[in-house]
Design a protein around this motif. Structure first.
Motif, mmCIF file in Angstrom:
data_model
loop_
_atom_site.group_PDB
_atom_site.id
_atom_site.type_symbol
_atom_site.label_atom_id
_atom_site.label_comp_id
_atom_site.label_asym_id
_atom_site.label_seq_id
_atom_site.Cartn_x
_atom_site.Cartn_y
_atom_site.Cartn_z
ATOM 1 N N ASP A 94 -0.269 14.992 13.397
ATOM 2 C CA ASP A 94 0.973 14.422 12.877
ATOM 3 C C ASP A 94 1.350 15.032 11.537
ATOM 4 O OD1 ASP A 94 1.074 12.857 15.107
ATOM 5 O OD2 ASP A 94 0.305 11.050 14.146
ATOM 6 N N LEU A 95 0.350 15.263 10.700
ATOM 7 C CA LEU A 95 0.623 15.848 9.389
ATOM 8 C C LEU A 95 1.132 17.276 9.538
ATOM 9 C CD1 LEU A 95 -2.417 14.535 7.331
ATOM 10 C CD2 LEU A 95 -0.018 14.020 6.890
ATOM 11 N N PRO A 122 -5.582 2.555 2.466
ATOM 12 C CA PRO A 122 -4.904 1.330 2.051
ATOM 13 C C PRO A 122 -5.025 1.158 0.530
ATOM 14 C CG PRO A 122 -6.754 0.864 3.550
ATOM 15 C CD PRO A 122 -6.814 2.305 3.199
ATOM 16 N N ASP A 150 -13.055 2.283 9.678
ATOM 17 C CA ASP A 150 -14.402 2.480 10.194
ATOM 18 C C ASP A 150 -15.005 1.143 10.593
ATOM 19 O OD1 ASP A 150 -15.362 5.432 8.766
ATOM 20 O OD2 ASP A 150 -13.602 4.409 7.997
ATOM 21 N N LEU A 188 3.745 8.321 10.343
ATOM 22 C CA LEU A 188 4.002 9.738 10.597
ATOM 23 C C LEU A 188 4.670 9.944 11.946
ATOM 24 C CD1 LEU A 188 0.680 11.206 9.229
ATOM 25 C CD2 LEU A 188 2.948 11.854 8.467
ATOM 26 N N MET A 243 -12.592 7.217 5.683
ATOM 27 C CA MET A 243 -11.675 7.231 4.531
ATOM 28 C C MET A 243 -11.936 8.453 3.661
ATOM 29 S SD MET A 243 -9.587 4.813 4.790
ATOM 30 C CE MET A 243 -9.455 3.690 6.135
ATOM 31 N N MET A 272 -6.645 15.960 -0.220
ATOM 32 C CA MET A 272 -6.944 16.970 -1.230
ATOM 33 C C MET A 272 -6.496 18.354 -0.770
ATOM 34 S SD MET A 272 -10.568 17.456 -3.122
ATOM 35 C CE MET A 272 -11.454 18.641 -2.150
ATOM 36 N N MET A 292 -10.297 13.826 1.792
ATOM 37 C CA MET A 292 -10.494 15.278 1.847
ATOM 38 C C MET A 292 -9.229 15.965 2.375
ATOM 39 S SD MET A 292 -13.276 17.442 1.934
ATOM 40 C CE MET A 292 -12.773 19.103 1.772
ATOM 41 N N LEU A 322 -4.183 12.344 13.112
ATOM 42 C CA LEU A 322 -3.602 12.435 11.771
ATOM 43 C C LEU A 322 -3.293 13.892 11.430
ATOM 44 C CD1 LEU A 322 -3.007 10.740 9.181
ATOM 45 C CD2 LEU A 322 -5.253 11.427 8.383
ATOM 46 N N GLY A 342 -1.759 7.641 0.185
ATOM 47 C CA GLY A 342 -0.976 6.743 1.023
ATOM 48 C C GLY A 342 -0.603 7.409 2.336
ATOM 49 N N LYS A 343 -0.241 8.675 2.237
ATOM 50 C CA LYS A 343 0.200 9.410 3.421
ATOM 51 C C LYS A 343 -0.918 9.564 4.454
ATOM 52 C CE LYS A 343 3.877 12.085 3.151
ATOM 53 N NZ LYS A 343 4.681 12.985 2.389
ATOM 54 N N VAL A 344 -2.126 9.762 3.981
ATOM 55 C CA VAL A 344 -3.231 9.934 4.932
ATOM 56 C C VAL A 344 -3.829 8.593 5.337
ATOM 57 C CG1 VAL A 344 -3.815 12.239 4.144
ATOM 58 C CG2 VAL A 344 -4.957 10.280 3.113
ATOM 59 N N GLY A 345 -3.217 7.500 4.877
ATOM 60 C CA GLY A 345 -3.619 6.198 5.386
ATOM 61 C C GLY A 345 -4.741 5.507 4.632
ATOM 62 N N PHE A 393 -8.036 1.392 13.529
ATOM 63 C CA PHE A 393 -7.870 1.770 12.131
ATOM 64 C C PHE A 393 -9.189 1.597 11.387
ATOM 65 C CE2 PHE A 393 -6.703 0.696 7.689
ATOM 66 C CZ PHE A 393 -6.363 1.988 7.352
ATOM 67 N N ASN A 426 8.152 11.647 12.686
ATOM 68 C CA ASN A 426 8.224 12.860 13.486
ATOM 69 C C ASN A 426 9.152 12.713 14.687
ATOM 70 O OD1 ASN A 426 6.544 14.334 11.821
ATOM 71 N ND2 ASN A 426 4.692 13.707 12.898
ATOM 72 N N ARG A 464 -10.295 11.314 5.148
ATOM 73 C CA ARG A 464 -8.857 11.250 4.866
ATOM 74 C C ARG A 464 -8.562 11.741 3.445
ATOM 75 N NH1 ARG A 464 -5.920 7.137 8.331
ATOM 76 N NH2 ARG A 464 -7.430 6.701 9.963
ATOM 77 N N ASP A 489 -3.448 2.332 13.256
ATOM 78 C CA ASP A 489 -3.542 3.050 11.995
ATOM 79 C C ASP A 489 -2.152 3.188 11.380
ATOM 80 O OD1 ASP A 489 -3.791 4.956 10.026
ATOM 81 O OD2 ASP A 489 -5.348 6.048 11.094
ATOM 82 N N PRO A 490 -1.874 2.522 10.262
ATOM 83 C CA PRO A 490 -0.513 2.545 9.708
ATOM 84 C C PRO A 490 -0.045 3.954 9.355
ATOM 85 C CG PRO A 490 -2.064 1.471 8.195
ATOM 86 C CD PRO A 490 -2.792 1.683 9.481
ATOM 87 N N ALA A 491 -0.982 4.810 8.933
ATOM 88 C CA ALA A 491 -0.586 6.170 8.570
ATOM 89 C C ALA A 491 -0.079 6.909 9.797
ATOM 90 C CB ALA A 491 -1.755 6.913 7.955
ATOM 91 N N LEU A 492 -0.769 6.736 10.915
ATOM 92 C CA LEU A 492 -0.337 7.381 12.150
ATOM 93 C C LEU A 492 1.011 6.834 12.591
ATOM 94 C CD1 LEU A 492 -3.554 7.658 14.383
ATOM 95 C CD2 LEU A 492 -2.434 9.426 13.027
#
Lengths: 325, 378, 354
Positions: free
Chosen positions: C214-215, C157, B301, B370, C174, C182, C179, C211, C152-155, B299, B374, C177, B364-367
């Motif tokens: 998954d998105l 924090p 950088d 999702l 980040m 957006m 971007m 990501l 939040g959705k793209v992670g 997660f 899914n 993410r 990565d919490p977002a992954l």
């Protein structure tokens, strides 16, 4: 941010002190005796000696400079008269305190510079943006070539020409004069209209070119393309995204020009026969009025340094990367 | 070319190098505890040093004659700074650099001059690293001129020979860099590095600015030169597949530290450091049937090298980190069961395989969110 | 597959009914040195929820293609012809105003380098909210809430606070993410990602690619992924288009193109890149020479000066004189016969790839 500005201000004050010291010592490196200048035409050796003592010239230069500096903040009791707090000495020529003389002439120079600045910024940036918006069209070409021609003119050429046409030949306008703003707005405005226009013609050209090229450069930035990719209108992208970035080089030039404008006021004022600080500087040199020359010099330096600080603050205002680092 | 005594055999082009026993010879270039900190100034009202970018911290490495050592890692790991220290383009803050038994850590220009001709550098950007106002001939003969070397037959003849060596037309002697494509320019940079018959070349991302098809041309050229001229290479790159292809031994760096070093077989097939596992798992693989390999998604950088984490620097992104990792810096040692020369700096090393042994490691919490959503959908 | 080289010259009518259908797209720039044919007769289809990879080197026309889909090309110096139909709507002839309602809304773009593609002067939240306000008519407050939700959705924090940060306060991954947030803020049906991970570190690249994948499952967008890296497309895309010198040279599912490539250029690309799964000893087989100038591309097949198989093509000089066509569906634009392609690949190319 506040720290940044404080540091810049402290730096400016230090610079100002150094400038004062260098100029002060430079004047004393001149072989001519300053007392002789103060003494006037009917000078006797005895009178000269008295003046010497009165001016403190019998003391070491460093001590004299110390007194001068203290005088600026605390005022001095000079043999030629009382000199209140911001004391830059007393003019040899008029016998008036230098500070009062400068303050007296300042409104004219400020009006001249500020008015000119407003005109050439509005017109210059506007035309530059117009040219960038219409890049490659006739509008762009006309604006670009006109600004190239006009920017090569000089005030001492254009000034007399304009005066010749609008004042002496046709009589459409009055000869430039200074009416304080507090007395009459229209008098103030009409009196300075010609110098403003002449100054702005010359400076506008530079700002037009600058603003055009800076705008065109910004329009090619990736973030401008990205803003268009979001569906924002061309106008929105132009004014929000591109314009802001294009201001940075322009602010830099304004900072430099304000110095030139203030210093260059001498030429403008002489051209139009106005008595401002520029004129004062020139007169003081001609009359070898040492305290007055010193005063005007330090004053101009302070003004330029002040503008440098303002420019730094403007950078920070425009660009958050400056603000936060 | 002058080092025939080190040349073991050239029969099998690749096997000969893979089997080179490092212990046979003394290291050509050796660094111990190499450290480079860049000071940061700040404070109020007067600026003073308030910290340092710890670009390289206590790095110990050996480069043997004729071998290619790869340095891999992500941005900010200090691999480029290490390269610049090795060529002494920079002076280390502390630690020693020994070339051929001679300590050059703080040697002055005069002492360095003869050594500089033996350590050469190839730069990443073939556009910025060649002076646009000089002809190719002048650029390549520059190093000879500076060092007052007059090869038999003259410098021009030598330059033409070098141009031919790197696969350029010797007739192009009088052309300017802008007349060449990116790949050709990089060849000019290689010819310049070869001009003084170096014993070691530091190549800092020599192909990452080039198109894929051109990359392979330059890699093959470098590989050929390494074999034929027996030049040692320090090959700095972020692309793990290219490093594996080019280097026999590889050091993985993270935030200024070497976290793992091993021969390529051992490093790519039996890595022990979690970071090496994560890196290998992240390499985009054109091989479609690679799903047998483990999936590790870190997660965020790499943290800033200004205030690197205490203890093990990787612990903030590591799924195996425990309290010990924050307090105690793991030493770079040979773990039990690891091959000779395979060193790892980790308190809790991974199993020596890149194959999938358990569930995916997704930090990565977002992954995670999702992917849960899914799978629910399905 | 053997007769595919003989399919029609003229573009098929736009009745393919695909969600995005590009037919015979040509993009030309006039420069001082002459006309650059950046894209020269490109056709492809893309369905909803599918991902198309476009692979090529610099100058192959892959980025230009996508700028012209969004209508972001310079209209004064660029000529675009052909057909681009998005969900039944013809785009090539659309006015800038019509395109503005589509951009950021129905179709959006992810740029390569978020550091330059996000304005340094405005907060991340504001830049995400802008297209949302414009396209949905939401209030500032709603748009801000939406921006926080997307971050939040793209992670990202702590999105409630980070929404007011400026792009330079974000790290590289980040920023990318943000971007992505957006570009997805208005649920676009078509997402164009132009080298979205090239500027990123390896471990971050892996996060961002996953990501995006998954998105896509969540949003159901069609994605065009442009890249120079065959590794990036392998586990991300469904279909693959290989471009060279402004033309598509090979098309197929990603498995077809990577497993049984047909075009000598694709062979060259695959042979040029080392792979982790390869034997350590394997040699790289680069493509000789360099990509052609688009001002004056080679006649016939643009790849012919760099191709090692010109001699085995039937009919002398065909590669130099006749432009090979790319068939619809699976196929490649090459004069080699289907048998030849298969034979060369199995006998010469595959052993090299290891």
């Amino acid at each position: 941010m506040l720290r940044f500005l404080t540091r810049r201000t402290l730096g400016a004050v230090l610079t100002l002190f150094l400038i004062s010291a260098v100029t002060y010592f430079m004047f004393f490196a001149i072989p001519q005796d300053p007392a002789l200048l103060a003494c006037g035409k009917n000078c006797t050796p005895d009178a000269l000696k008295v003046i010497h003592t009165n001016l403190g010239l019998d003391q070491p230069v460093a001590v004299q400079f110390w007194h001068y500096m203290v005088g600026i903040f605390a005022g001095r009791d000079l043999p030629v008269g009382e000199c209140a707090a911001p004391c830059f000495g007393i003019s040899f020529d008029s016998g008036q305190p230098v500070w009062d003389t400068i303050i007296d002439r300042l409104p004219l120079t400020l009006s001249l510079s500020a008015g000119g600045l407003v005109v050439f910024l509005v017109v210059g940036l506007g035309l530059g943006m117009l040219a960038a918006w219409k890049k490659g069209t006739k509008v762009d070409k006309t604006v670009s070539s006109a600004s190239l021609v006009l920017s090569s003119l000089q005030i001492y050429f254009l000034g007399p020409v304009v005066l010749g046409i609008f004042v002496y030949s046709t009589g459409w306008l009055d000869k430039p004069k200074y009416v304080p703003l507090t007395e009459s707005f229209s008098g103030w405005f009409m009196g300075l209209l010609i110098p403003w226009l002449v100054m702005s013609v010359i400076f506008t050209a530079q700002y037009t070119r600058m603003s055009r090229s800076s705008m065109i450069e910004q329009l090619q930035e990736e973030h401008v393309k990205a803003a268009r990719a979001k569906g924002m209108t061309s106008r929105f992208v132009f004014f929000r995204y591109a314009w802001r970035g294009s201001l940075i080089p322009i602010v830099t030039i304004i900072g430099m020009d304000m110095g030139a404008l203030f210093g260059g006021a001498m030429v403008t004022e002489l051209t139009f026969g106005l008595a401002g600080v520029g004129r004062l500087a020139r007169d003081s040199v001609v009359l070898k009025d040492l305290p007055l020359t010193m005063g005007v010099l330090i004053f101009s330096a302070a003004f330029i340094l002040l503008f440098n600080v303002i420019v730094d603050a403007a950078y920070a205002f425009i660009d958050p990367r400056v603000r936060l680092s | 070319m002058t080092m025939s005594e080190n040349k073991s055999n050239t029969a099998g082009p690749d096997t000969a190098q893979a089997q080179r026993e490092p212990d046979v010879s003394e290291p050509l270039l050796s660094v111990k505890g190499l450290t480079k900190h860049f000071p940061i100034y700040g404070g109020f009202p007067f600026k003073r040093q308030v910290g340092a970018v710890q670009a390289v911290d206590d790095v110990t490495l050996d480069v043997y004659p004729g071998e290619s050592l790869g340095l891999v890692g992500e941005s900010g790991c200090g691999k480029s700074t290490t390269g610049r220290l090795l060529t002494r383009l920079m002076e280390p803050t502390s630690g020693t650099i020994t070339y051929n038994g001679q300590d050059i850590s703080h040697a002055n220009r005069r002492k360095l001059a003869p050594i500089r001709s033996e350590i050469q550098m190839i730069f990443q950007d073939p556009y910025a690293s060649l002076n646009p106002r000089q002809t190719v001939g002048t650029i390549i003969s520059g190093p000879m001129e500076v060092n007052g070397i007059n090869p038999p037959g003259g410098r021009e003849a030598r330059v033409r020979e070098l141009l031919e060596t790197v696969g350029l037309n010797p007739e192009h002697y009088n052309r300017f860099p802008h007349e060449f494509s990116g790949g050709q320019r990089q060849r000019i940079g290689v010819a310049r590095a070869l001009a003084l018959n170096p014993k070691i070349i530091i190549a800092d991302e020599p192909v990452s600015a080039l198109d894929v098809s051109i990359q392979a041309q330059v890699i093959n050229l470098l590989q050929e030169l390494q074999r034929e001229l027996d030049i040692a290479f320090v090959f700095i790159a972020h692309d793990l597949a290219i490093v594996r292809h080019f280097s026999q031994r590889i050091a993985v760096m993270y935030l200024g530290k070497v976290v793992e070093v091993a021969d390529r077989d051992s490093l790519y097939n039996a890595p022990r450091h979690p970071y090496t596992h994560a890196l290998l798992s992240a390499v985009p693989n054109a091989d479609l049937d690679a799903d047998k390999t483990e999936r590790i998604r870190l997660f965020g950088d790499v943290p800033s090298p200004i205030m690197p984490p205490s203890g093990c620097r990787f612990r903030t992104r590591c799924w195996k980190a425990q309290d010990k990792c924050a307090t105690e810096e793991p030493p770079l040692v040979q773990l039990s069961g690891a091959r000779e020369g395979h060193l790892t700096a980790c308190h809790f090393p991974e199993a020596p395989t890149t194959e999938k042994t358990g569930p995916d490691v997704v930090l990565d919490p977002a992954l995670v969110a999702l992917e849960e959503k899914n799978t629910d959908k399905k | 597959m053997t007769t595919l080289t003989k399919t029609e010259d003229s573009p098929a009518p736009s009745s393919s009914g695909a969600f995005l259908s590009v037919r015979d797209l040509r993009v030309q720039f006039s420069t001082e040195d002459g006309i650059v044919k950046a894209v020269d007769g490109l056709s492809f289809d893309l369905e909803r929820g599918q991902t198309l990879g476009i692979v090529g080197e610099s100058g192959s026309g892959k980025s230009v293609t996508n700028l012209s889909i969004l209508g972001l090309h310079n209209r004064r110096s660029t000529q675009v012809s052909g057909e681009i139909v998005l969900d039944g709507q013809e785009i090539t002839g659309a006015s800038d105003k019509q395109l503005q309602t589509l951009r950021g809304n129905k179709m959006a773009m992810i740029f390569q380098d978020a550091l330059t593609a996000l304005s340094p002067y405005y907060t991340v939240g504001r830049q995400i909210a802008e297209p949302y306000i414009k396209h949905t008519g939401a209030s500032k407050k709603e748009a801000r809430a939406r921006a926080i939700e997307m971050l939040g959705k793209v992670g990202i924090p702590d999105p409630k606070n980070r929404v007011d940060d400026f792009p330079h306060q974000f790290s590289g991954g980040m920023r990318q993410r943000a971007m992505i947030a957006m570009s997805l803020v208005c649920n676009p049906e078509l997402l164009i990602a132009d080298e979205p991970t090239t500027a990123l570190d390896v471990t971050v690249q892996a996060q961002i690619l996953d990501l995006l994948k998954d998105l896509q499952q969540e949003f159901g967008s069609a994605i065009i992924l442009i890249t120079h890296d065959l590794g990036v497309v392998a586990n991300t895309v469904d279909d693959l288009l290989v471009m060279y010198a402004g033309r598509a040279v090979e098309r197929g599912t990603v498995r077809e193109v990577l497993k049984t490539p047909e075009h000598p250029y694709t062979w060259g690309l695959l042979g040029s890149m080392p792979r982790l799964s390869q034997d350590v000893g394997s040699e790289l087989t680069p493509i000789p020479g360099s990509p052609p100038s688009l001002l004056n591309p080679p006649s016939g097949c643009a790849f012919n000066p760099r191709c090692s198989f010109v001699d085995i093509v039937d009919g002398s000089g065909r590669c130099v004189n006749e432009r090979p066509l790319l068939p619809e569906g699976r196929g490649s634009a090459c004069h080699l016969t289907g048998e030849q392609k298969q034979q060369v690949f199995i006998e010469t190319i595959q052993p090299r790839l290891g």
